[in-house]
Design a protein around this motif. Sequence first.
Motif, PDB file in Angstrom:
ATOM      1  N   UNK A 137      40.646  65.897  38.069  1.00 58.34           N
ATOM      2  CA  UNK A 137      39.936  65.036  37.136  1.00 58.34           C
ATOM      3  C   UNK A 137      40.904  64.334  36.196  1.00 58.34           C
ATOM      4  N   UNK A 138      40.675  63.055  35.959  1.00 60.79           N
ATOM      5  CA  UNK A 138      41.521  62.273  35.063  1.00 60.79           C
ATOM      6  C   UNK A 138      41.108  62.557  33.615  1.00 60.79           C
ATOM      7  N   UNK A 139      42.081  62.964  32.793  1.00 63.70           N
ATOM      8  CA  UNK A 139      41.807  63.240  31.382  1.00 63.70           C
ATOM      9  C   UNK A 139      42.075  62.001  30.543  1.00 63.70           C
ATOM     10  N   UNK A 140      41.175  61.720  29.622  1.00 60.93           N
ATOM     11  CA  UNK A 140      41.330  60.573  28.737  1.00 60.93           C
ATOM     12  C   UNK A 140      41.190  61.008  27.285  1.00 60.93           C
ATOM     13  N   UNK A 141      42.053  60.486  26.418  1.00 60.69           N
ATOM     14  CA  UNK A 141      41.986  60.732  24.984  1.00 60.69           C
ATOM     15  C   UNK A 141      41.711  59.403  24.303  1.00 60.69           C
ATOM     16  N   UNK A 142      40.624  59.342  23.534  1.00 66.79           N
ATOM     17  CA  UNK A 142      40.212  58.083  22.924  1.00 66.79           C
ATOM     18  C   UNK A 142      40.632  57.950  21.460  1.00 66.79           C
ATOM     19  N   UNK A 143      40.387  58.980  20.669  1.00 64.83           N
ATOM     20  CA  UNK A 143      40.718  58.914  19.245  1.00 64.83           C
ATOM     21  C   UNK A 143      41.362  60.226  18.823  1.00 64.83           C
ATOM     22  N   UNK A 144      42.299  60.147  17.900  1.00 64.62           N
ATOM     23  CA  UNK A 144      42.936  61.320  17.304  1.00 64.62           C
ATOM     24  C   UNK A 144      43.050  61.081  15.810  1.00 64.62           C
ATOM     25  N   UNK A 145      42.619  62.052  14.993  1.00 64.84           N
ATOM     26  CA  UNK A 145      42.723  61.900  13.546  1.00 64.84           C
ATOM     27  C   UNK A 145      42.666  63.260  12.880  1.00 64.84           C
ATOM     28  N   UNK A 146      43.411  63.416  11.797  1.00 70.38           N
ATOM     29  CA  UNK A 146      43.312  64.638  11.010  1.00 70.38           C
ATOM     30  C   UNK A 146      42.123  64.518  10.072  1.00 70.38           C
ATOM     31  N   UNK A 147      41.224  65.502  10.139  1.00 73.41           N
ATOM     32  CA  UNK A 147      39.996  65.417   9.357  1.00 73.41           C
ATOM     33  C   UNK A 147      39.939  66.418   8.217  1.00 73.41           C
ATOM     34  N   UNK A 148      40.933  67.329   8.139  1.00 69.24           N
ATOM     35  CA  UNK A 148      40.895  68.311   7.059  1.00 69.24           C
ATOM     36  C   UNK A 148      42.276  68.939   6.893  1.00 69.24           C
ATOM     37  N   UNK A 149      42.430  69.659   5.774  1.00 67.92           N
ATOM     38  CA  UNK A 149      43.650  70.417   5.505  1.00 67.92           C
ATOM     39  C   UNK A 149      43.283  71.863   5.223  1.00 67.92           C
TER      40      UNK A 149
END
Length: 496
Positions: free
Chosen positions: A412-424
């Motif tokens: 299966x082909x893996x796709x990453x659309x968005x990456x963001x830090x949402x907390x600390x």
Amino acid sequence: MLPLVAIVGRPNVGKSSLFNRLAGRRIAIVDPTPGVTRDRLTELVELIAPPDRRGDDASATARWIDLCDTAGFGVYTADGGRFDDAGMDLSRLTPQVEDQIRHAAASASLILLVIDVQQGLTGLDRDVAKLLRTAGHTSKVILVANKCDSESWELQAAEAHAFGFGEPACVSAMNGGGVRGLGEAIWTRLDEVDRAGAGTGADGRPADAEMKIAIVGRRNAGKSSLVNALAGQERVIVSEIAGTTRDSVDVRFEMGGRSFVAIDTAGVRKQRSFADDVEYYASRRTEDSIHRADVCFLLLDATEKSSHVEKKLAALIVQCYKPVVLVINKWDLVERELKVAAYEEYLSKEFPHLEFAPIVTISAKEGHGLEDLVTMAFNLFTQASHREGTGQLNGAIKRILAERGPSSALGTRAKVFYVSQIDTRPPTIACVVNKPELFKSTYQRYLLNRLREEVAFSEVPIKLIFSARKRREEPGPGGPSEGGEFVGDVVDSTDE
């Protein structure tokens, strides 16, 4: 400096129950067995002014105090309970326990002398009262008649007038009766004995410490010795008797212009070895301390091999995503035989899930390595509080995925659309992908290890959240409204 109010009395009069009631939450372990409380427990407590002291200014209605719970004075152990399950004589702790009580009384602006009105006055009550008078504390004592569960007990409380501390305040710590009036009495007396030190005003609450450190480990690893070494005094009891510490004891420190709280916790052992309910509650307090800490010190005894208990504590720390320092105590006893590099290799095998954690060697008894240890704790706290830019995160993920993508037996082909830090605390990174299941298990561990090399979280746990993209993507964590961007397709080697 806030005024200190110390609670004293003989065992089993309800001191810890009163402490918890005034504090507004369960802090001290409450159990009918004498000797449960051993160390001084201190909590920041807000008092509300009596009605006749409240003016138009709302800021004059709040006062903050440090409330201190102490052990029962005198008879320390229960009948038949003088020896613990290892045959150690618990009565040997009595001098240290009573030293803690004397220190609290001497440091206090006010002393609450608690008696059990239902048992009546005892010889030990009279001994405690005499000790306070002899030490010159008469003017700062408030007599508290506890367990006044009905008005009929108030006549019994009148006997305590003979102690010379004035009319007793009748309360029921168990159901809260009379506790509000006691708080108002404390407020009034503080005006008389501690005008300069009384912290008043709605904004008068002292600033919270920057960081909380939970010191955890098995019994006799040196946790209390470490707290005392940091404090430069016998703040908590140290003994060769395993299990001396029962409650979790918060001690505040100021070092180099920065503040932190060290939480001394009960030593843990296997649950099947618990001697009684008190040890069970102490273990739960240790777990609670890990949950509320910003950084954990997992204290290991350099003279002993790691145990199942320490591995269980390590697993809980990992589960809670807490930054942790592996603190090797008693290093002065083994440094001639052991090399740091060899010991680090040993620890990496014993605690594979803490391979990112820094290691610091100390001697709590000799006071060696403490400055480096505290500096490391603040370093981890700073890392865990850091927020990485979305651009840096996306660039790091692109590089990692280009090197190695998640494998799939079905290609299966893996796709990453968005990456963001949402907390600390912990650093939490949200990844919107096409197939979250592809990023689990072994690959997630690989991704975490590589992320630590790429971004500013090299020595702290990172929490990754993978979620599937909705058919009609809405702005959200990591989405376009937060600067997330398409990272790219990842093709597993099975596709090539």
